[in-house]
Design an enzyme around this catalytic site. Structure first.
Site, PDB file in Angstrom:
ATOM      1  N   ALA A  66      48.828  41.341  28.983  1.00 19.14           N
ATOM      2  CA  ALA A  66      49.082  41.239  27.622  1.00 19.14           C
ATOM      3  C   ALA A  66      49.016  42.228  26.864  1.00 19.14           C
ATOM      4  CB  ALA A  66      48.450  39.833  27.160  1.00 19.14           C
ATOM      5  N   GLU A  85      40.241  49.238  24.078  1.00 17.86           N
ATOM      6  CA  GLU A  85      39.717  48.737  25.202  1.00 17.86           C
ATOM      7  C   GLU A  85      38.275  48.590  25.239  1.00 17.86           C
ATOM      8  OE1 GLU A  85      38.526  46.844  28.409  1.00 17.86           O
ATOM      9  OE2 GLU A  85      40.675  46.889  28.083  1.00 17.86           O
ATOM     10  N   ASN A  93      40.798  42.684  32.896  1.00 21.91           N
ATOM     11  CA  ASN A  93      40.627  41.474  34.243  1.00 21.91           C
ATOM     12  C   ASN A  93      41.876  41.752  34.942  1.00 21.91           C
ATOM     13  OD1 ASN A  93      38.276  40.234  34.520  1.00 21.91           O
ATOM     14  ND2 ASN A  93      39.423  38.292  34.197  1.00 21.91           N
ATOM     15  N   GLY A  99      47.279  39.301  41.149  1.00 24.04           N
ATOM     16  CA  GLY A  99      48.458  39.860  40.372  1.00 24.04           C
ATOM     17  C   GLY A  99      49.843  39.180  41.070  1.00 24.04           C
ATOM     18  N   ARG A 350      44.260  24.147  41.621  1.00 25.80           N
ATOM     19  CA  ARG A 350      42.756  24.913  41.789  1.00 25.80           C
ATOM     20  C   ARG A 350      41.700  23.712  41.152  1.00 25.80           C
ATOM     21  NH1 ARG A 350      44.201  31.003  39.890  1.00 25.80           N
ATOM     22  NH2 ARG A 350      45.107  31.559  41.911  1.00 25.80           N
ATOM     23  N   GLU A 482      45.146  35.389  27.989  1.00 25.58           N
ATOM     24  CA  GLU A 482      44.135  34.518  28.087  1.00 25.58           C
ATOM     25  C   GLU A 482      43.292  34.411  26.899  1.00 25.58           C
ATOM     26  OE1 GLU A 482      40.231  33.606  31.162  1.00 25.58           O
ATOM     27  OE2 GLU A 482      41.316  35.383  31.431  1.00 25.58           O
TER      28      GLU A 482
END
Length: 519
Positions: A66, A85, A93, A99, A350, A482
């Site tokens: 992102a 960062e 991550n 991927g 999941r 996220e």
């Protein structure tokens, strides 16, 4: 570092007071620093003067999918971009992710003759998310998935290829239609690497070891910058040197989740204590989310934390298990250690898969054989000590202390489903190329879920603007990936995170660059 101004208008002071109870529950009582403005009440602990150490138009926080996508789009739109960062490496991550990417209407689907639809894509996400998803966000992700995948290729991202040198589709649990484009060896780094290189070519270098700890707002509540810790180490918000960065247009949060933040995640779900491992890199902690909430952002779904079901308790972190066990889910059964029986449709989403394993109270066992094997991860799993080789089903069952006769009968029953292509017990789709598990050598591996993805984060609209408790956009603040909550509901559908991060990262960057610069 000099002290920072924080004067706040009467309206925002009252709003902040009303939020205090909710913030206290999250351990977040307090307010973000505010630069000086008119008609304000002073906030204690800060001086009247705001002095900046650095300046840019768009500040992007985080260098995963992102963040890199946002920075590229903002720079392409002509903005002066700075990207930071918190760790000492680029990619967050995302660089460690498998991927794979869910894509509707790709040339790969067309080549394979697969008919898909936006509605089917969205419905699959909603089913996995227990219908708690932001449906409009899901639809946006589906609609923009193919153009975004094509864009990633234009940016230099690479995807795994079949024997004909073409990208191919991979069956993912929870998807009713084959739409996931497979990533190869290297996983997400095949995307983050090229994107960071492209950004560097554009004159923007990711600045590592810079941790956001606070957002700065002016008297009207607009986010105008951030306080970061330069040289921050070990997720310590007091480490390094405090630096004030002025963002004259906007700040974009692409800070990921908080899966590694034990204290914070246990406040959301007390079951996820130190006995539950996590697949995330060490920087996946909650300080950016806390800073956002202190700045007035609405947090949603923070107690919905996804566990990755096909992980091994016999290794730490993400490890190599998923690269082996996930591939076997289409072709092999997952058995209860206590009963020797299957417990779930191994291709369900999941959450249902992880919940089924957890309900047994102990690691479950996946058993297959060389003939039925899928993928290329076996040797790595053997080398890591998580997968064992056996001469017979009986030997495997005895090794894992399972009821031998029950396991033998269950494997026979599963083989009958492989032959008929009909799973009479759990309705799992049996692949056309599936083979019976009936020929040595046999392989076994223990499965136990690990924390993988945080569905919770700040609430955003379709333009990736962060919303406050009144569902009003906070000027100058955007979020994607996220870091944004509510998109995936109770459980993220596998391979949709890559799509989400790239689609919304691009939007966030475009919208941030379009903001009017602070006067």
């Amino acid at each position: 570092m000099r002290e920072i101004t924080t004067n706040v208008s009467r309206r925002r002071f009252i709003t902040g007071t009303a939020m205090a109870g909710a913030l206290t529950a999250l351990g977040l009582a307090g307010c973000a620093p505010k630069a000086s403005g008119a008609d304000e009440l002073p906030q204690t602990g800060f001086t009247q003067d705001m002095n900046w150490d650095e300046e840019c138009e768009v500040l992007v926080v985080g260098s995963g999918y992102a963040g890199l996508a946002a920075a590229i789009e903002a720079k392409t739109a002509g903005a002066d971009v700075k990207i930071i960062e918190k760790t000492n490496r680029v990619g967050g991550n995302s660089a460690f992710a498998a991927g794979d990417m869910a894509v509707y209407g790709s040339k790969v689907q067309e080549r394979e003759g697969i008919t898909d639809s936006i509605d089917a894509f969205v419905n699959d996400m909603l089913v996995a998310g227990l219908y708690l998803n932001d449906e409009e966000k899901c639809r946006l992700i589906a609609e923009k998935s193919n153009e975004t995948w094509e864009w990633s290729v234009e940016m230099g991202a690479t995807w795994d290829q079949d024997e004909n040198g073409e990208p191919y589709l991979y069956p993912y649990g929870g998807h009713s239609i084959m739409r996931t484009i497979c990533q190869g060896a290297g996983g997400g780094s095949n995307v983050t690497g090229p994107l960071s290189e492209r950004l560097s070519e554009m004159g923007v270098t990711v600045e590592t070891e810079r941790m956001l700890v606070e957002l700065v707002q002016n008297g009207e509540g607009r986010v105008i910058g951030a306080i970061v810790r330069d040289g921050a180490m070990d997720n310590d918000v007091e480490s390094g040197t405090a630096v004030a960065i002025h963002a004259t247009k906007a700040v974009v949060l692409a800070t990921g989740g908080f899966g590694r933040d034990l204290e914070f995640r246990m406040a959301q779900d007390p079951r996820l204590d130190e006995t539950v491992d996590c697949t995330n890199q060490e920087g996946a902690t909650a300080e950016a989310l806390k800073a956002s909430i202190k700045a007035g952002a609405m947090a949603v779904h923070t107690d919905w934390i996804q566990l990755l079901p096909f992980m091994s308790p016999d290794e730490q972190g993400y490890g190599v298990a998923a690269f082996y066990t996930d591939g076997q889910a289409s072709y092999a059964p997952t058995l209860s250690k206590a009963t020797g029986k299957r417990i779930v449709n191994e291709l369900t989403d999941r959450k249902r898969y992880a919940d089924a394993i957890l309900e047994t109270g102990e690691p479950c066992i996946q058993i297959t054989c060389a003939k039925a094997l899928y993928g290329n991860g076996l040797q790595d799993a053997i080398d890591a000590g998580i997968t064992k080789e056996f001469a017979s089903v009986e030997e495997a069952a005895a090794f894992y202390e399972m009821p031998v006769d029950a396991v033998v009968e269950e494997i026979k029953r599963y083989n009958s489903f492989v032959a008929s292509k009909v799973d009479e017990d759990f309705e799992k789709p049996i692949p056309d190329d599936a083979q019976p598990i009936d020929e040595a050598p046999y392989y076994g591996v223990r499965l136990w879920p690990k924390v993988h993805h945080c569905m919770g984060g700040v609430k955003t609209d379709l333009d990736c603007r962060v919303l406050d408790m009144d569902l009003t956009p906070i000027p100058g603040l955007f979020a994607a990936g996220e870091a944004a909550g509510g998109v995936h509901g109770a459980c993220r559908l596998g391979s949709c995170a890559t799509t989400d991060c790239l689609v919304n990262g691009r939007i966030a960057g475009q919208m941030a660059a379009a903001e009017t610069a602070e006067a």
